[in-house]
Design a protein around this motif. Structure first.
Motif, PDB file in Angstrom:
ATOM      1  N   ILE A  69       8.857   4.152  -8.396  1.00 18.73           N
ATOM      2  CA  ILE A  69       8.043   4.435  -9.576  1.00 18.73           C
ATOM      3  C   ILE A  69       6.575   4.572  -9.183  1.00 18.73           C
ATOM      4  CG2 ILE A  69       7.168   3.449 -11.739  1.00 18.73           C
ATOM      5  CD1 ILE A  69       9.970   2.201 -12.120  1.00 18.73           C
ATOM      6  N   LEU A  70       6.089   3.626  -8.373  1.00 16.85           N
ATOM      7  CA  LEU A  70       4.692   3.682  -7.939  1.00 16.85           C
ATOM      8  C   LEU A  70       4.474   4.859  -6.994  1.00 16.85           C
ATOM      9  CD1 LEU A  70       1.876   2.466  -8.006  1.00 16.85           C
ATOM     10  CD2 LEU A  70       2.540   0.970  -6.102  1.00 16.85           C
ATOM     11  N   GLU A  71       5.421   5.098  -6.096  1.00 13.93           N
ATOM     12  CA  GLU A  71       5.308   6.238  -5.185  1.00 13.93           C
ATOM     13  C   GLU A  71       5.168   7.542  -5.972  1.00 13.93           C
ATOM     14  OE1 GLU A  71       7.887   8.591  -1.725  1.00 13.93           O
ATOM     15  OE2 GLU A  71       8.820   7.038  -2.953  1.00 13.93           O
ATOM     16  N   ASN A  72       5.973   7.688  -7.005  1.00 17.83           N
ATOM     17  CA  ASN A  72       5.933   8.889  -7.827  1.00 17.83           C
ATOM     18  C   ASN A  72       4.598   9.019  -8.553  1.00 17.83           C
ATOM     19  OD1 ASN A  72       7.303  11.228  -9.073  1.00 17.83           O
ATOM     20  ND2 ASN A  72       7.137  10.029 -10.955  1.00 17.83           N
ATOM     21  N   SER A  73       4.075   7.899  -9.041  1.00 19.08           N
ATOM     22  CA  SER A  73       2.773   7.922  -9.719  1.00 19.08           C
ATOM     23  C   SER A  73       1.675   8.357  -8.754  1.00 19.08           C
ATOM     24  CB  SER A  73       2.453   6.541 -10.292  1.00 19.08           C
ATOM     25  OG  SER A  73       3.331   6.210 -11.342  1.00 19.08           O
ATOM     26  N   MET A  74       1.721   7.839  -7.538  1.00 14.95           N
ATOM     27  CA  MET A  74       0.724   8.209  -6.530  1.00 14.95           C
ATOM     28  C   MET A  74       0.845   9.689  -6.160  1.00 14.95           C
ATOM     29  SD  MET A  74      -1.158   5.588  -5.813  1.00 14.95           S
ATOM     30  CE  MET A  74      -1.227   3.804  -5.628  1.00 14.95           C
ATOM     31  N   ALA A  75       2.071  10.160  -6.028  1.00 14.76           N
ATOM     32  CA  ALA A  75       2.285  11.561  -5.664  1.00 14.76           C
ATOM     33  C   ALA A  75       1.756  12.501  -6.750  1.00 14.76           C
ATOM     34  CB  ALA A  75       3.771  11.813  -5.421  1.00 14.76           C
ATOM     35  N   LYS A  76       1.931  12.122  -7.995  1.00 12.39           N
ATOM     36  CA  LYS A  76       1.411  12.948  -9.097  1.00 12.39           C
ATOM     37  C   LYS A  76      -0.117  12.998  -9.061  1.00 12.39           C
ATOM     38  CE  LYS A  76       5.235  12.348 -12.358  1.00 12.39           C
ATOM     39  NZ  LYS A  76       5.658  11.752 -13.651  1.00 12.39           N
ATOM     40  N   GLN A  83      -2.928 -10.715  -6.091  1.00 15.36           N
ATOM     41  CA  GLN A  83      -2.493 -12.120  -6.080  1.00 15.36           C
ATOM     42  C   GLN A  83      -0.987 -12.248  -5.883  1.00 15.36           C
ATOM     43  OE1 GLN A  83      -4.870 -14.660  -9.069  1.00 15.36           O
ATOM     44  NE2 GLN A  83      -5.346 -12.547  -9.668  1.00 15.36           N
ATOM     45  N   ILE A  84      -0.230 -11.294  -6.422  1.00 12.60           N
ATOM     46  CA  ILE A  84       1.208 -11.267  -6.146  1.00 12.60           C
ATOM     47  C   ILE A  84       1.434 -11.121  -4.640  1.00 12.60           C
ATOM     48  CG2 ILE A  84       3.305  -9.868  -6.381  1.00 12.60           C
ATOM     49  CD1 ILE A  84       2.409  -9.252  -9.258  1.00 12.60           C
ATOM     50  N   GLY A  86       4.979  -6.227  -9.946  1.00 11.43           N
ATOM     51  CA  GLY A  86       3.697  -5.738  -9.459  1.00 11.43           C
ATOM     52  C   GLY A  86       3.672  -4.230  -9.276  1.00 11.43           C
ATOM     53  N   PHE A  87       4.723  -3.689  -8.651  1.00 11.34           N
ATOM     54  CA  PHE A  87       4.785  -2.241  -8.445  1.00 11.34           C
ATOM     55  C   PHE A  87       4.812  -1.499  -9.772  1.00 11.34           C
ATOM     56  CE2 PHE A  87       6.001  -3.180  -4.044  1.00 11.34           C
ATOM     57  CZ  PHE A  87       5.369  -2.138  -3.370  1.00 11.34           C
ATOM     58  N   GLU A  88       5.603  -1.988 -10.710  1.00  6.18           N
ATOM     59  CA  GLU A  88       5.713  -1.297 -11.993  1.00  6.18           C
ATOM     60  C   GLU A  88       4.427  -1.412 -12.803  1.00  6.18           C
ATOM     61  OE1 GLU A  88       9.236  -2.544 -14.042  1.00  6.18           O
ATOM     62  OE2 GLU A  88      10.552  -2.088 -12.337  1.00  6.18           O
ATOM     63  N   SER A  89       3.812  -2.594 -12.804  1.00  6.04           N
ATOM     64  CA  SER A  89       2.559  -2.766 -13.542  1.00  6.04           C
ATOM     65  C   SER A  89       1.461  -1.877 -12.976  1.00  6.04           C
ATOM     66  CB  SER A  89       2.112  -4.236 -13.489  1.00  6.04           C
ATOM     67  OG  SER A  89       2.994  -5.060 -14.206  1.00  6.04           O
ATOM     68  N   LEU A  90       1.376  -1.805 -11.645  1.00  5.58           N
ATOM     69  CA  LEU A  90       0.350  -0.979 -11.027  1.00  5.58           C
ATOM     70  C   LEU A  90       0.551   0.486 -11.377  1.00  5.58           C
ATOM     71  CD1 LEU A  90      -2.145  -1.245  -9.197  1.00  5.58           C
ATOM     72  CD2 LEU A  90      -0.663  -0.760  -7.247  1.00  5.58           C
ATOM     73  N   ALA A  91       1.802   0.922 -11.418  1.00  5.88           N
ATOM     74  CA  ALA A  91       2.087   2.322 -11.754  1.00  5.88           C
ATOM     75  C   ALA A  91       1.747   2.621 -13.209  1.00  5.88           C
ATOM     76  CB  ALA A  91       3.552   2.644 -11.478  1.00  5.88           C
ATOM     77  N   TYR A  92       2.347   1.849 -14.105  1.00  9.60           N
ATOM     78  CA  TYR A  92       2.257   2.170 -15.528  1.00  9.60           C
ATOM     79  C   TYR A  92       0.903   1.817 -16.148  1.00  9.60           C
ATOM     80  CZ  TYR A  92       7.357   2.725 -15.355  1.00  9.60           C
ATOM     81  OH  TYR A  92       8.626   3.136 -15.053  1.00  9.60           O
ATOM     82  N   LYS A  93       0.312   0.716 -15.690  1.00  9.81           N
ATOM     83  CA  LYS A  93      -0.903   0.210 -16.338  1.00  9.81           C
ATOM     84  C   LYS A  93      -2.181   0.562 -15.589  1.00  9.81           C
ATOM     85  CE  LYS A  93       1.588  -3.683 -18.401  1.00  9.81           C
ATOM     86  NZ  LYS A  93       1.690  -5.158 -18.506  1.00  9.81           N
ATOM     87  N   CYS A  94      -2.036   1.224 -14.453  1.00 11.80           N
ATOM     88  CA  CYS A  94      -3.233   1.561 -13.678  1.00 11.80           C
ATOM     89  C   CYS A  94      -3.188   3.000 -13.171  1.00 11.80           C
ATOM     90  CB  CYS A  94      -3.401   0.584 -12.517  1.00 11.80           C
ATOM     91  SG  CYS A  94      -4.893   0.853 -11.536  1.00 11.80           S
ATOM     92  N   ILE A  95      -2.305   3.275 -12.228  1.00  6.34           N
ATOM     93  CA  ILE A  95      -2.330   4.573 -11.537  1.00  6.34           C
ATOM     94  C   ILE A  95      -2.163   5.744 -12.501  1.00  6.34           C
ATOM     95  CG2 ILE A  95      -1.313   5.972  -9.704  1.00  6.34           C
ATOM     96  CD1 ILE A  95      -2.735   3.386  -8.794  1.00  6.34           C
ATOM     97  N   ASP A  96      -1.209   5.632 -13.423  1.00 10.90           N
ATOM     98  CA  ASP A  96      -0.931   6.754 -14.320  1.00 10.90           C
ATOM     99  C   ASP A  96      -2.146   7.134 -15.169  1.00 10.90           C
ATOM    100  OD1 ASP A  96       1.619   6.895 -13.340  1.00 10.90           O
ATOM    101  OD2 ASP A  96       2.584   5.974 -15.080  1.00 10.90           O
ATOM    102  N   GLY A  97      -3.052   6.179 -15.390  1.00 18.30           N
ATOM    103  CA  GLY A  97      -4.213   6.450 -16.238  1.00 18.30           C
ATOM    104  C   GLY A  97      -5.506   6.694 -15.497  1.00 18.30           C
TER     105      GLY A  97
END
Length: 465
Positions: free
Chosen positions: A166-173, A335-336, A379-390
């Motif tokens: 999920i995070l990899e895909n967010s970064m690639a986008k 922190q995680i 952590g991976f999902e939160s970083l993708a959905y709540k940070c990278i995507d925006g």
């Protein structure tokens, strides 16, 4: 409260009449309360225990060690647990003495009492179906417990990999979105050479994929089980054909390619696979934390920092400073990562602490591995959905930093030579002028030549001079 009386080698004890657990579980509940986290917190582990117990019942039935009625009752009870029932009956603390015996007995007692109900008997009427004699037949904690841990880890690695993708895909986008945003690359926190913001985010996607491959490799390590080893690996109290048959039954029950280890004595005492998995989780955490460090730097400011990207504003950042917004999601993920890296030391020492034919510290190993994977998954999902995507790019700020950077002179080095480039850098730095202006003042290049050289596409990839 209505109770029933059960007994063990210590003596008699009252057990709540409706409880599916028995006396050994109740004693463990009283003895162990170190973490406050019970087996029920890790549902995959509970279902893994049930899968082991079902596979062993099927193997024992095939070997005529268990009659059909008992086999059917045990398997039905296991299936119910696999389907999510009775998990609240797994009340033992994850961190326990006894090398996992309390966990194994918690499973044995819950399965036995549910099986008794299925057969039409009351809980605790063990003369009809016994936790040890029947549910634990041909087994020991020393082969059941590590097998269940490995089954759990095998499944949870799939879960973690899904979150990483999920995070990899967010970064690639974002790499595609920012592919034309020119910015300054940095080494040692100093200006280096130009690159694109897309290239920067692409490295994050690639590094995550690389770690996914390392985790998949780890899954191969935990395919080897010691089920059938019983006490120390010699297979005492089991049928000569049991190991071969229970391997097949475990594959059928789990639908996974688990195999019997080459040497069950060695496999029973060895925890090296857990250490290696922990090491990979540490690697994943260190690299994930580095990404979060980068995000915090790139978004620093907004007026006095890099300010090349904007992170989504998730909440007010200060109780005293109005308008302040902090990079709270990367901070949480940092922190995680620190927690997971720290538990690697615990797992390493627990593995080292094994003695002779058994490692009694597998409970702390299991607890930390399960917890680390769960935290990293979130952590991976939160970083993708709540940070990278925006994330959005401050394109003008990025371009401004490139044009005003002394590092820009590196792109001119093939055209004006190292000595002239050094001179330009020194003059620009001391006079607070841009490299662009100094090159023109010194007549080192024409404006047309300079504009061509510093076009973004000419500064971010190899070109023929």
């Amino acid at each position: 409260m209505l109770t029933r009386i059960e007994h063990d080698l210590i003596g008699d004890k009252e057990i709540p009449i409706d409880a599916y657990y028995g006396i050994q579980t109740a004693r463990a509940k009283e003895n162990f309360d170190a973490s406050g986290v019970t087996l029920s917190s890790f549902t995959t582990f509970i279902t893994s225990l049930a899968k082991v117990k079902k596979a062993t019942a099927l193997a024992n039935f095939e070997l005529n060690q268990l009659d059909e009625k008992k086999k059917n009752a045990i398997c039905q009870a296991c299936d119910e647990i696999i389907d999510g029932k009775l998990h609240e009956e797994f009340i033992v603390d994850m961190i326990q003495g006894g090398a996992g015996t309390s966990t194994n007995m918690n499973a044995n007692e819950v399965i036995a009492n549910r099986a008794l109900e299925i057969l039409g008997h009351k809980k605790g009427e063990y003369k009809h179906l016994h936790p040890n004699n029947d549910v634990n037949l041909s087994q020991s904690t020393n082969d059941v417990y590590p097998t269940a841990i490995k089954i759990t880890l095998y499944e949870k690695i799939f879960e973690l990999v899904d979150s990483m993708k999920i995070l990899e895909n967010s970064m690639a986008k974002k790499a595609i979105e920012f592919q034309n945003v020119i910015k300054m690359g940095r080494t040692q926190l100093q200006d280096a050479v130009p690159m694109t913001l897309g290239q920067e985010f692409n490295t994050y996607a690639i590094t995550i994929d690389d770690d996914i491959q390392r985790l998949i490799e780890c899954q191969q390590l935990i395919r080897q089980m010691n089920l059938g080893a019983t006490a120390i690996g010699t297979g005492i109290n089991s049928h000569p054909q049991y190991v071969k048959i229970v391997e097949r039954k475990l594959q059928e029950v789990t639908n996974r390619p688990f195999v019997t280890a080459k040497d069950l004595v060695e496999s029973t005492q060895d925890t090296g696979a857990f250490v290696q998995i922990s090491g990979v989780l540490k690697r994943v955490s260190a690299k994930l934390s580095k990404i979060c460090n980068d995000l915090r730097l790139l978004s620093s400011g907004p007026r006095t920092g890099f300010n090349e990207i904007n992170l989504p504003a998730m909440q007010p950042g200060s109780s005293i400073m109005p308008g302040k917004v902090n990079p709270v999601i990367p901070e949480m993920v940092n922190q995680i990562a620190y927690q997971v890296i720290g538990t690697d030391v615990t797992i390493t020492m627990a593995s080292e602490g094994g003695q002779l034919q058994l490692n009694v510290f597998e409970p702390i190993i299991a607890y930390n591995l399960f917890n680390s994977i769960n935290m990293l998954k979130k952590g991976f999902e939160s970083l993708a959905y709540k940070c990278i995507d925006g994330i959005t790019a401050n394109e003008l700020r990025c371009e401004e930093l490139v044009l005003n950077s002394i590092g820009l002179v590196t792109a001119l080095n093939p055209y004006i030579g190292y000595e002239n480039s050094t001179m330009v850098a020194k003059i620009a730095l001391n006079s607070n002028k841009s490299v662009y202006d100094v090159v023109l003042e010194k007549n080192l290049l024409s404006k047309e030549e300079l504009d061509r050289i510093i076009q973004p596409q000419n500064m971010i990839r190899p070109i023929a001079y």
